[in-house]
Design a protein around this motif. Structure first.
Motif, PDB file in Angstrom:
ATOM      1  N   MET A  35      56.598  44.389  48.428  1.00  0.00           N
ATOM      2  CA  MET A  35      57.174  43.045  48.477  1.00  0.00           C
ATOM      3  C   MET A  35      58.126  42.912  49.659  1.00  0.00           C
ATOM      4  O   MET A  35      58.109  41.904  50.371  1.00  0.00           O
ATOM      5  N   ALA A  36      58.951  43.929  49.882  1.00  0.00           N
ATOM      6  CA  ALA A  36      59.885  43.898  51.011  1.00  0.00           C
ATOM      7  C   ALA A  36      59.127  43.854  52.331  1.00  0.00           C
ATOM      8  O   ALA A  36      59.486  43.093  53.242  1.00  0.00           O
ATOM      9  N   LEU A  37      58.074  44.651  52.447  1.00  0.00           N
ATOM     10  CA  LEU A  37      57.290  44.655  53.695  1.00  0.00           C
ATOM     11  C   LEU A  37      56.565  43.318  53.894  1.00  0.00           C
ATOM     12  O   LEU A  37      56.478  42.830  55.026  1.00  0.00           O
ATOM     13  N   LEU A  38      56.063  42.750  52.827  1.00  0.00           N
ATOM     14  CA  LEU A  38      55.375  41.460  52.947  1.00  0.00           C
ATOM     15  C   LEU A  38      56.346  40.339  53.319  1.00  0.00           C
ATOM     16  O   LEU A  38      55.976  39.420  54.049  1.00  0.00           O
ATOM     17  N   ARG A  39      57.580  40.410  52.840  1.00  0.00           N
ATOM     18  CA  ARG A  39      58.584  39.395  53.192  1.00  0.00           C
ATOM     19  C   ARG A  39      58.890  39.412  54.682  1.00  0.00           C
ATOM     20  O   ARG A  39      59.222  38.381  55.264  1.00  0.00           O
ATOM     21  N   ARG A  40      58.800  40.582  55.298  1.00  0.00           N
ATOM     22  CA  ARG A  40      59.039  40.660  56.750  1.00  0.00           C
ATOM     23  C   ARG A  40      58.002  39.844  57.509  1.00  0.00           C
ATOM     24  O   ARG A  40      58.311  39.293  58.564  1.00  0.00           O
ATOM     25  N   GLY A  41      56.773  39.832  57.013  1.00  0.00           N
ATOM     26  CA  GLY A  41      55.736  39.001  57.602  1.00  0.00           C
ATOM     27  C   GLY A  41      55.021  39.573  58.806  1.00  0.00           C
ATOM     28  O   GLY A  41      54.160  38.907  59.370  1.00  0.00           O
TER      29      GLY A  41
END
Length: 149
Positions: A73-79
């Motif tokens: 989730m944290a990595l996906l939030r970075r985009g």
């Protein structure tokens, strides 16, 4: 008649279980399985699984996957990474299993989460974004829902 573990044995087991949990927190992206975790604390895989579930309310595999999904989730939030890149970065070897587990925990597929999270958490400090986007397990969500009238 079955014998119950002594208090000192319970405390030793809890210390070992904490080591296993800490290892999963640190090495979530590594290929970990219950047998390897159990070997690391000189327990059988079955004993580790039973004691871990009794202590933490979920299986070692469930705990590990939750850690992986939280990191994803944290990595996906970075985009800046694709869903496939995130899947492998957090230690999952199957995109299908990753997507299924992500959807179970988060309530939406990783690609949808990525689209929504990039715009929804813009401007928030990472520590706040992590807290407000933390996955809620289905059983926790059901317990928090008000009864239908």
């Amino acid at each position: 008649m079955t014998s119950r573990p002594s208090e000192s044995q319970n405390l030793r087991d809890l210390a070992l279980l904490r080591r296993v949990r800490d290892r999963m927190d640190r090495e979530y992206a590594q290929p970990l399985d219950v047998e390897a975790l159990a070997r690391g604390v000189n327990m059988s895989a079955g004993h580790l699984s039973r004691r871990f579930r009794a202590a933490y309310g979920e299986s070692p595999y469930g705990y590990l996957m939750t850690r992986r999904i939280e990191r994803a989730m944290a990595l996906l939030r970075r985009g800046d990474l694709s869903v496939t890149d995130v899947c492998f970065a957090v230690g999952c070897s199957s995109l299908g299993t990753f997507s299924t587990r992500f959807t179970e925990l988060v309530g939406m597929p990783p690609s949808t989460y990525r689209r929504r999270a990039v715009s929804g958490t813009a401007g928030l400090p990472a520590c706040v974004a992590k807290q407000v986007t933390r996955p809620v397990r289905n059983r926790e969500a059901r317990a928090a829902e008000p009864p239908l009238a």
